[in-house]
Design a protein around this motif. Structure first.
Motif, mmCIF file in Angstrom:
data_model
loop_
_atom_site.group_PDB
_atom_site.id
_atom_site.type_symbol
_atom_site.label_atom_id
_atom_site.label_comp_id
_atom_site.label_asym_id
_atom_site.label_seq_id
_atom_site.Cartn_x
_atom_site.Cartn_y
_atom_site.Cartn_z
ATOM 1 N N THR A 84 0.804 -1.219 0.000
ATOM 2 C CA THR A 84 0.000 0.000 0.000
ATOM 3 C C THR A 84 0.835 1.266 0.000
ATOM 4 N N GLN A 92 1.923 9.705 -9.844
ATOM 5 C CA GLN A 92 0.978 10.549 -9.120
ATOM 6 C C GLN A 92 0.711 11.851 -9.884
ATOM 7 N N TYR A 95 -1.481 11.145 -12.755
ATOM 8 C CA TYR A 95 -2.842 10.914 -12.277
ATOM 9 C C TYR A 95 -3.535 12.240 -11.982
ATOM 10 N N ASN A 99 -6.825 13.377 -13.838
ATOM 11 C CA ASN A 99 -8.029 13.200 -13.029
ATOM 12 C C ASN A 99 -8.303 14.317 -12.024
ATOM 13 N N LYS A 103 -9.617 13.778 -7.014
ATOM 14 C CA LYS A 103 -9.653 12.339 -7.315
ATOM 15 C C LYS A 103 -8.349 11.676 -6.885
ATOM 16 N N TRP A 104 -7.223 12.371 -7.050
ATOM 17 C CA TRP A 104 -5.927 11.841 -6.619
ATOM 18 C C TRP A 104 -5.934 11.616 -5.107
ATOM 19 N N LYS A 105 -6.438 12.598 -4.353
ATOM 20 C CA LYS A 105 -6.500 12.443 -2.897
ATOM 21 C C LYS A 105 -7.382 11.265 -2.515
ATOM 22 N N THR A 106 -8.539 11.157 -3.180
ATOM 23 C CA THR A 106 -9.490 10.094 -2.866
ATOM 24 C C THR A 106 -8.962 8.725 -3.254
ATOM 25 N N ASP A 107 -8.373 8.612 -4.424
ATOM 26 C CA ASP A 107 -7.977 7.301 -4.951
ATOM 27 C C ASP A 107 -6.581 6.847 -4.524
ATOM 28 N N ILE A 108 -5.667 7.764 -4.309
ATOM 29 C CA ILE A 108 -4.281 7.375 -4.038
ATOM 30 C C ILE A 108 -3.864 7.674 -2.606
ATOM 31 N N ASP A 110 -5.756 8.872 0.245
ATOM 32 C CA ASP A 110 -6.621 8.461 1.353
ATOM 33 C C ASP A 110 -6.549 6.968 1.704
ATOM 34 N N PRO A 111 -6.487 6.050 0.732
ATOM 35 C CA PRO A 111 -6.392 4.628 1.115
ATOM 36 C C PRO A 111 -5.134 4.303 1.928
#
Length: 120
Positions: A84, A92, A95, A99, A103-108, A110-111
């Motif tokens: 992870t 990044q 991305y 996007n 969307k970068w914060k949400t998809d890359i 935050d997880p």
């Protein structure tokens, strides 16, 4: 920062360095959770009760400091995890370009932050 959790041997060594009385220490052969002093004649002697308490306190402090920074090692993969970690910066940025930041914060981002949160 080191990539492994501090042990009592490290705590004893650092404690005596901190008080200006460096000593050679080793793991007690009868109890691996304890450490002993070694003198110039290679004679191993246990520490006093007060020294043991001070070593324990130093050990707790070292572990707390290490755990406070451990999440950084896990987020970057420096601890050996690769499942992870953040992707390379070039990916990044690409991305973000395609996007957008949200969307970068949400998809890359935050997880990874959810899996390895900062200690409170």
């Amino acid at each position: 920062m080191q990539n492994w959790k501090p042990d009592r041997l490290q705590a004893a060594s650092e404690y005596f360095d901190d008080i200006g009385s460096p000593r050679i220490v080793c793991v007690d052969p009868d109890d691996a959770t304890k450490v002993q002093n070694i003198d110039e004649f290679q004679v191993k002697t246990p520490f006093t009760a007060d020294e043991e308490k001070a070593i324990d306190a130093k050990h707790v402090a070292l572990i707390a400091a290490w755990e406070a920074e451990e999440y950084k090692l896990k987020r970057t993969g420096a601890d050996g995890t690769t499942d992870t970690i953040y992707p390379p910066i070039s990916e990044q940025l690409d991305y973000i370009y395609h996007n957008g930041i949200d969307k970068w914060k949400t998809d890359i981002v935050d997880p990874v932050k959810a899996k390895y949160p900062k200690p409170s």
